[in-house]
Write a protein that holds these residues in place. Structure first.
Motif, PDB file in Angstrom:
ATOM      1  N   GLU A 157       9.923  -2.335   0.358  1.00  0.00           N
ATOM      2  CA  GLU A 157       9.463  -1.773  -0.987  1.00  0.00           C
ATOM      3  C   GLU A 157       8.457  -1.183  -1.151  1.00  0.00           C
ATOM      4  O   GLU A 157       8.480  -0.114  -1.800  1.00  0.00           O
ATOM      5  N   ASP A 158       7.207  -1.587  -0.595  1.00  0.00           N
ATOM      6  CA  ASP A 158       5.916  -1.067  -0.996  1.00  0.00           C
ATOM      7  C   ASP A 158       5.544   0.144   0.271  1.00  0.00           C
ATOM      8  O   ASP A 158       4.310   0.549   0.326  1.00  0.00           O
ATOM      9  N   GLY A 159       6.409   0.197   1.325  1.00  0.00           N
ATOM     10  CA  GLY A 159       6.034   1.072   2.156  1.00  0.00           C
ATOM     11  C   GLY A 159       6.166   2.477   1.915  1.00  0.00           C
ATOM     12  O   GLY A 159       6.637   3.078   0.971  1.00  0.00           O
TER      13      GLY A 159
END
Length: 681
Positions: free
Chosen positions: A162-164
């Protein structure tokens, strides 16, 4: 509309490459067969304007972007620019050449930004999943940044983070017909290493805007997130079942998979390998035993280290020192009795000063220095400077003590030298023989050490269970026990030397100091593996009832251990795992073990076993057959859809093909049903 782009192609060799030569024909073939709409030229630490213009001329229908693969201080980043920045790339390339970076040279982010005008304009592709991969430096945190990957599976893995960074797939190809690395010029493999973008045109700004939205980036034209392509065949990122008659290309398909992924990403359980479980079981016995023994060794690390130090001491010299000391005391007593002048020469009775031990201080100083210089540790902590100061102060205090004791030892050494000179003078005047120097504290320490070693050995020379673990319905038990005879000792130590009298008898009688002193004189002795000479290590494989496993059970256990080992790899290839296993074990253990693997890895299973094939319920079914020209034909499809298709979109029902592979055809399948029914009547 969807466009297909390769963001990373090499066309000119540099100091960081081996030599290769640009081929216009290869690049044209690649762009045509991969159906690419755009490419980026990113060579190592250089931009070659002449080569870039040549590539543009060779590909008049394809958008070509200038760029560079840059070796920043902590890793590689590919940077693509609009054509308006070519002059800035030329300037940067000249500056990089002047730095003479060489094969391993790197530059700082600060230097790059100072020497690249309009550096904010670029698309930055930070390579993910490689040893030289790089997180986004703070100075570049506001640029258009994505993550570069080299295969479809890595794309899907990073996409789910998700945060990559948004991942993009690139080939890292060398545009050369005869490149030494086949994988960098194999067009069939490379054409599956490109990125699809949801854009209408291929302008730089449109691409830049698009890749900021993860939903508009994919590795197939339909943006499906749970599939990958192998040799132009669609397969699942989860569990794939490969079936087909013998000789129809199942193994060939497995070999094709290997071309798309790095060797270290693949775990393979080869055909028929599980039927020869003996060597694997023995290897596992050794691994399990050594792991448990390492834990035991660490638990008793202090005691074992003390024994090693004891064995290094020259005990023989110390014993001689004691003998000389006692003889000199006797002689001194005789001389004193016979002499009338001893009261005038008291110095002859004085003993030498003993050295102060500084060994522990040396160890503490070394450990503190390592801790203070451990940069990665301090980076993890808050207020690291303040905390580090405490250790530095401690180090300085210990060092002062060390220096003080060192100086005291030097003083004692000088005093002892003076005493020695005086005693010689006194001896010459009186005829009294002085007492020979002897470090009695060492003798006392040695005796105390021997007592401690004897106590330790008496405590550990007994049967001890180190490990008891249940794995897939089996038990592994690792235990230590006293040696039962000299033959067992020789086998464990891997020696043919006679050990009965010198080692086993004192060992068996509890004479452990004699045993250890004799042990250190044996040719096979290695102090670094001292623990192996103290006890017999035994590893047992038992079934669920605690009975030693049979040969067939060992096969199942070996396979389960292989599957357990495989779980760390992204790609797992399992060829006919059912060898020597009964259907009950396949149903109860093997099926679930394989399905669990597919939760975190991409799994391909080849089987001819109808129990495994029918119960596995894969995500995708892959069927191999022979075509009319006697070549191999591959059909794939979602298992639940009941349809499979070729890469030329010929669609068929999976039912008949599956039954044909699993049951030798519908007729056999029906006949087996009749037989089962008759048994039940």
């Amino acid at each position: 509309m969807v466009k297909k782009i390769d963001f990373h192609i090499h066309t000119v060799s540099s100091d960081k490459d081996y030599d290769f030569s640009y081929s216009s024909q290869w690049l044209r073939n690649y762009v045509r067969e991969a159906e690419l709409d755009a490419i980026a030229i990113t060579n190592h630490d250089l931009f070659d304007e002449g080569n870039f213009l040549k590539v543009k001329k060779d590909l008049p229908e394809t958008r070509v972007f200038p760029g560079i693969e840059l070796s920043l201080e902590t890793g590689h980043v590919n940077i693509i620019f609009p054509e308006e920045d070519i002059s800035n790339l030329i300037k940067l390339s000249i500056w990089l050449k002047s730095q003479r970076l060489g094969e391993k040279g790197k530059i700082s982010t600060k230097d790059f930004c100072e020497n690249m005008n309009n550096w904010e304009n670029g698309i930055y592709i930070f390579e993910l999943g490689k040893s030289n991969s790089l997180s986004v430096p703070e100075k570049l945190s506001k640029v258009c940044a994505v993550g570069g990957v080299t295969n479809q599976l890595k794309f899907q893995s990073f996409y789910k983070m998700e945060d990559g960074l948004t991942p993009v797939l690139f080939s890292d190809a060398h545009a050369d017909d005869n490149d030494p690395e086949e994988k960098r010029r194999n067009i069939e493999v490379l054409k599956n290493k490109n990125t699809f973008l949801q854009i209408d045109n291929c302008s730089f700004q449109e691409i830049k805007n698009c890749i900021s939205d993860k939903d508009k980036v994919g590795i197939n034209a339909d943006y499906l997130r749970d599939i990958i392509d192998i040799d132009n065949h669609t397969v699942s990122t989860g569990l794939n079942l490969i079936v087909g008659k013998r000789g129809t290309g199942k193994t060939t398909f497995l070999e094709a998979i290997k071309q798309y992924y790095e060797r270290e990403d693949i775990y393979e359980i080869a055909q028929f390998e599980t039927s020869n479980a003996k060597s694997f079981i023995e290897k596992q016995r050794k691994v399990q035993g050594e792991n448990a023994l390492d834990v035991w060794k660490n638990h008793y690390g202090t005691q074992l280290s003390a024994i090693q130090s004891f064995l290094k001491d020259t005990e023989e010299d110390l014993n001689k020192d004691v003998e000389f000391f006692l003889e000199s005391v006797k002689q001194f007593a005789k001389d004193v009795t016979a002499s009338n002048s001893t009261s005038k020469y008291q110095l002859i009775k004085e003993s030498n000063f003993e050295k102060i031990s500084i060994k522990n201080l040396e160890i503490h100083l070394k450990n503190l220095a390592e801790l203070i210089n451990s940069q990665d540790l301090w980076e993890l902590l808050n207020d690291s400077e303040e905390k580090r100061k405490v250790f530095i102060e401690t180090y300085n205090e210990v060092r002062n003590l060390f220096v003080q004791k060192l100086q005291n030892n030097e003083i004692r050494k000088k005093v002892n030298e003076i005493l020695g000179s005086v005693k010689k003078i006194v001896q010459s005047k009186t005829g009294i023989t002085p007492v020979v120097d002897c470090e009695l504290s060492r003798v006392i320490q040695k005796n105390q050490t021997e007592k401690e070693i004897n106590n330790f050995m008496r405590n550990i020379v007994c049967e001890t269970e180190l490990k008891k673990e249940k794995i897939y319905g089996y038990q592994i038990i690792v235990k230590l026990s006293p040696f039962t005879n000299a033959s067992q000792f020789r086998r464990d130590c891997g020696t043919k030397e006679a050990v009965q009298d010198d080692l086993f008898i004192p060992y068996n009688n509890g004479q452990y100091i004699k045993f250890l002193n004799n042990l250190k004189n044996m040719n096979f002795f290695n102090s670094s593996i001292l623990e192996r000479y103290l006890l017999h290590l035994e590893v047992d494989l038992l079934d669920s009832d605690g009975v030693p496993a049979s040969g067939g059970q060992a096969v199942g256990f070996a396979l389960m251990l292989r599957l357990d080992t495989a779980k760390t790899k992204p790609i797992i290839l399992i060829d006919e795992p059912e060898a020597s296993l009964d259907n009950e074990y396949i149903r109860k253990e093997l099926r679930d073990a394989i399905r669990n693997l597919s939760k975190n890895s991409t799994v391909f299973v080849v089987t001819h076993n109808s129990t495994l094939g029918a119960l596995l319920e894969p995500d995708y079914l892959i069927v191999t057959t022979k075509d009319k020209e006697n070549g191999y034909r591959v059909l794939t499809g979602e298992f639940s859809s009941h349809l499979i298709s070729t890469n030329s979109n010929i669609v068929e029902s999976s039912y008949e093909k599956f039954v044909e592979a699993m049951e030798a055809g519908i007729e056999t399948y029906n006949k087996k049903g009749e037989i089962y029914a008759s048994l039940d009547s």
